[in-house]
Design an enzyme around this catalytic site. Structure first.
Site, PDB file in Angstrom:
ATOM      1  N   GLU A  31       7.491  21.620  37.822  1.00 30.66           N
ATOM      2  CA  GLU A  31       7.479  22.978  38.362  1.00 30.66           C
ATOM      3  C   GLU A  31       8.844  23.336  38.950  1.00 30.66           C
ATOM      4  O   GLU A  31       9.677  22.470  39.186  1.00 30.66           O
ATOM      5  CB  GLU A  31       6.349  23.183  39.374  1.00 30.66           C
ATOM      6  CG  GLU A  31       6.373  22.261  40.545  1.00 30.66           C
ATOM      7  CD  GLU A  31       5.141  22.416  41.440  1.00 30.66           C
ATOM      8  OE1 GLU A  31       4.459  23.432  41.393  1.00 30.66           O
ATOM      9  OE2 GLU A  31       4.889  21.476  42.211  1.00 30.66           O
ATOM     10  N   TYR A  43       8.660  29.165  53.501  1.00 32.17           N
ATOM     11  CA  TYR A  43       8.225  28.244  54.556  1.00 32.17           C
ATOM     12  C   TYR A  43       8.689  28.705  55.947  1.00 32.17           C
ATOM     13  O   TYR A  43       8.079  28.352  56.946  1.00 32.17           O
ATOM     14  CB  TYR A  43       8.685  26.816  54.254  1.00 32.17           C
ATOM     15  CG  TYR A  43       7.754  26.117  53.276  1.00 32.17           C
ATOM     16  CD1 TYR A  43       6.424  25.881  53.602  1.00 32.17           C
ATOM     17  CD2 TYR A  43       8.197  25.706  52.020  1.00 32.17           C
ATOM     18  CE1 TYR A  43       5.564  25.260  52.706  1.00 32.17           C
ATOM     19  CE2 TYR A  43       7.341  25.076  51.124  1.00 32.17           C
ATOM     20  CZ  TYR A  43       6.019  24.860  51.471  1.00 32.17           C
ATOM     21  OH  TYR A  43       5.159  24.244  50.590  1.00 32.17           O
ATOM     22  N   ASP A  78       3.118  19.268  35.277  1.00 32.48           N
ATOM     23  CA  ASP A  78       3.006  19.079  36.725  1.00 32.48           C
ATOM     24  C   ASP A  78       2.534  20.404  37.337  1.00 32.48           C
ATOM     25  O   ASP A  78       3.321  21.319  37.500  1.00 32.48           O
ATOM     26  CB  ASP A  78       4.398  18.690  37.249  1.00 32.48           C
ATOM     27  CG  ASP A  78       4.443  18.473  38.740  1.00 32.48           C
ATOM     28  OD1 ASP A  78       3.480  18.801  39.445  1.00 32.48           O
ATOM     29  OD2 ASP A  78       5.486  17.972  39.203  1.00 32.48           O
ATOM     30  N   ARG A  79       1.251  20.497  37.639  1.00 31.50           N
ATOM     31  CA  ARG A  79       0.565  21.665  38.222  1.00 31.50           C
ATOM     32  C   ARG A  79       0.333  22.784  37.204  1.00 31.50           C
ATOM     33  O   ARG A  79       1.134  23.007  36.298  1.00 31.50           O
ATOM     34  CB  ARG A  79       1.287  22.198  39.453  1.00 31.50           C
ATOM     35  CG  ARG A  79       0.434  23.208  40.165  1.00 31.50           C
ATOM     36  CD  ARG A  79       0.860  23.606  41.556  1.00 31.50           C
ATOM     37  NE  ARG A  79       0.350  22.774  42.611  1.00 31.50           N
ATOM     38  CZ  ARG A  79       1.095  22.344  43.637  1.00 31.50           C
ATOM     39  NH1 ARG A  79       2.348  22.661  43.733  1.00 31.50           N
ATOM     40  NH2 ARG A  79       0.556  21.609  44.562  1.00 31.50           N
TER      41      ARG A  79
HETATM   42  N1  LIG Z   1       0.090   6.883  44.767  1.00 31.68           N
HETATM   43  C1  LIG Z   1       1.244   6.786  45.390  1.00 31.68           C
HETATM   44  N2  LIG Z   1       1.570   5.679  46.068  1.00 31.68           N
HETATM   45  C2  LIG Z   1       2.715   5.585  46.741  1.00 31.68           C
HETATM   46  N3  LIG Z   1       3.649   6.534  46.821  1.00 31.68           N
HETATM   47  C3  LIG Z   1       3.396   7.673  46.161  1.00 31.68           C
HETATM   48  C4  LIG Z   1       2.193   7.852  45.409  1.00 31.68           C
HETATM   49  N4  LIG Z   1       2.223   9.111  44.884  1.00 31.68           N
HETATM   50  C5  LIG Z   1       3.371   9.662  45.284  1.00 31.68           C
HETATM   51  N5  LIG Z   1       4.083   8.802  46.050  1.00 31.68           N
HETATM   52  C6  LIG Z   1       5.354   9.112  46.711  1.00 31.68           C
HETATM   53  O1  LIG Z   1       5.095  10.248  47.550  1.00 31.68           O
HETATM   54  C7  LIG Z   1       6.127  11.213  47.470  1.00 31.68           C
HETATM   55  C8  LIG Z   1       5.595  12.551  46.998  1.00 31.68           C
HETATM   56  O2  LIG Z   1       5.121  12.441  45.665  1.00 31.68           O
HETATM   57  P1  LIG Z   1       5.300  13.607  44.586  1.00 31.68           P
HETATM   58  O3  LIG Z   1       5.039  12.986  43.243  1.00 31.68           O
HETATM   59  O4  LIG Z   1       6.601  14.314  44.772  1.00 31.68           O
HETATM   60  O5  LIG Z   1       4.070  14.566  44.963  1.00 31.68           O
HETATM   61  P2  LIG Z   1       3.711  15.993  44.394  1.00 31.68           P
HETATM   62  O6  LIG Z   1       4.460  16.202  43.123  1.00 31.68           O
HETATM   63  O7  LIG Z   1       2.225  15.960  44.184  1.00 31.68           O
HETATM   64  O8  LIG Z   1       4.070  16.962  45.479  1.00 31.68           O
HETATM   65  C9  LIG Z   1       7.183  10.610  46.556  1.00 31.68           C
HETATM   66  O9  LIG Z   1       8.161  10.012  47.385  1.00 31.68           O
HETATM   67  C10 LIG Z   1       6.427   9.566  45.740  1.00 31.68           C
HETATM   68  O10 LIG Z   1       7.248   8.495  45.365  1.00 31.68           O
HETATM   69  N1  LIG Z   2       1.862  29.068  44.067  1.00 29.92           N
HETATM   70  C1  LIG Z   2       2.453  28.467  45.123  1.00 29.92           C
HETATM   71  N2  LIG Z   2       2.458  29.098  46.319  1.00 29.92           N
HETATM   72  C2  LIG Z   2       3.042  28.533  47.405  1.00 29.92           C
HETATM   73  N3  LIG Z   2       3.690  27.368  47.379  1.00 29.92           N
HETATM   74  C3  LIG Z   2       3.692  26.713  46.204  1.00 29.92           C
HETATM   75  C4  LIG Z   2       3.081  27.215  45.032  1.00 29.92           C
HETATM   76  N4  LIG Z   2       3.271  26.314  44.036  1.00 29.92           N
HETATM   77  C5  LIG Z   2       3.969  25.305  44.559  1.00 29.92           C
HETATM   78  N5  LIG Z   2       4.235  25.540  45.858  1.00 29.92           N
HETATM   79  C6  LIG Z   2       5.067  24.734  46.763  1.00 29.92           C
HETATM   80  C7  LIG Z   2       4.425  23.556  47.413  1.00 29.92           C
HETATM   81  C8  LIG Z   2       5.574  22.593  47.570  1.00 29.92           C
HETATM   82  O1  LIG Z   2       6.304  22.855  48.766  1.00 29.92           O
HETATM   83  C9  LIG Z   2       6.487  22.901  46.388  1.00 29.92           C
HETATM   84  C10 LIG Z   2       6.327  21.965  45.224  1.00 29.92           C
HETATM   85  O2  LIG Z   2       4.959  21.620  45.032  1.00 29.92           O
HETATM   86  P1  LIG Z   2       4.500  20.064  44.955  1.00 29.92           P
HETATM   87  O3  LIG Z   2       3.011  20.094  45.160  1.00 29.92           O
HETATM   88  O4  LIG Z   2       5.221  19.316  46.017  1.00 29.92           O
HETATM   89  O5  LIG Z   2       4.899  19.609  43.591  1.00 29.92           O
HETATM   90  O6  LIG Z   2       6.160  24.226  45.988  1.00 29.92           O
END
Ligand SMILES: Nc1ncnc2c1ncn2[C@@H]1O[C@H](COP(=O)(O)OP(=O)(O)O)[C@@H](O)[C@H]1O
Ligand SMILES: Nc1ncnc2c1ncn2[C@H]1C[C@H](O)[C@@H](COP(=O)(O)O)O1
Length: 204
Positions: A31, A43, A78-79
């Site tokens: 994303e 934010y 991713d999402r």
């Molecule tokens: N299952 C897991 N176990 C340990 N660390 C994790 C796991 N999933 C994510 N992380 C760590 O947590 C942080 C956030 O993960 P991320 O993949 O960026 O989350 P998202 O994309 O859902 O926002 C990263 O530093 C990642 O390495």
């Molecule tokens: N649609 C959304 N509205 C508000 N914020 C959003 C939306 N989609 C993603 N986000 C934010 C949440 C996180 O701060 C970043 C990236 O998402 P993540 O779940 O960490 O991959 O964008």
């Protein structure tokens, strides 16, 4: 094949997407975060920037789905666009950070776009409780996410539970990630891959 990974902020979507893309040798579609012109402002002042951010995400996610639909190989997303509307925009409306007028306008745009979106072959929902989300948001350490409020994450989780219970676009695999560490423990990643193989290919 198109797998989408859904889940709250910090659930591990991007990390899992990269690992699955590597395992299956598929493309990954992330994303728009680093190049997002509104996220930081959002934010700092959610009511002021909510509509702008939602329109930005909606458009960027829609363009991404159009690219995915023209794929020539498997893809991990991713999402999804569903989460923008049914989780984030809905939550901003119910928290009164998006006006009724702006929400209606946004949702009509979403409904026009969604007629052109094909759902993924499999949606993986990464379900995580607040302590896990907070630990992982802190671990990732994006400066503008340092002030994310607990009740914001809690409400998003409630919207996720409701949305996933009513998801009718196709197959869903819910993975409780609270006690999984697919970064450090290969067996935890193997557990997820095994579930995907069963769900998509009927393999054991
Ligand atoms: N299952 C897991 N176990 C340990 N660390 C994790 C796991 N999933 C994510 N992380 C760590 O947590 C942080 C956030 O993960 P991320 O993949 O960026 O989350 P998202 O994309 O859902 O926002 C990263 O530093 C990642 O390495
Ligand atoms: N649609 C959304 N509205 C508000 N914020 C959003 C939306 N989609 C993603 N986000 C934010 C949440 C996180 O701060 C970043 C990236 O998402 P993540 O779940 O960490 O991959 O964008």
């Amino acid at each position: 094949m198109h797998i989408a990974i859904a889940g709250n902020i910090g659930a591990g979507k991007t990390t899992l997407a990269a690992k699955l893309a590597q395992h299956f040798n598929w493309d990954v579609h992330l994303e728009s975060v680093e190049d997002n012109p509104y996220l930081k402002d959002f934010y700092n002042d959610m009511p002021r920037w909510a509509f702008h951010l939602q329109v930005f995400f909606l458009n960027s996610r829609f363009n991404q789905t159009q690219q995915i639909q023209q794929r020539t190989k498997g893809v991990i997303q991713d999402r999804t666009i569903y989460e923008d509307a049914h989780i984030f925009a809905k939550n901003l409306r119910s928290s009164d950070m998006l006006s009724e007028r702006d929400y209606e306008n946004y949702f009509r745009l979403y409904e026009s776009m969604i007629t052109m979106v094909q759902p993924p072959d499999l949606l993986i929902y990464l379900k995580a409780d607040l302590p896990k989300l907070i630990t992982q948001i802190e671990k990732r350490n994006r400066d503008y996410e340092s002030g994310i409020r607990l009740d914001y994450l809690k409400k998003l989780n409630e919207h996720y539970d409701e949305w996933i219970a009513n998801y009718k676009h196709g197959k869903v695999l819910t993975i409780d990630v609270n006690n999984l560490d697919f970064v450090a423990r290969p067996e935890d990643l193997g557990y997820i891959i095994n579930k995907i193989n069963i769900e998509l290919f009927g393999l054991f």
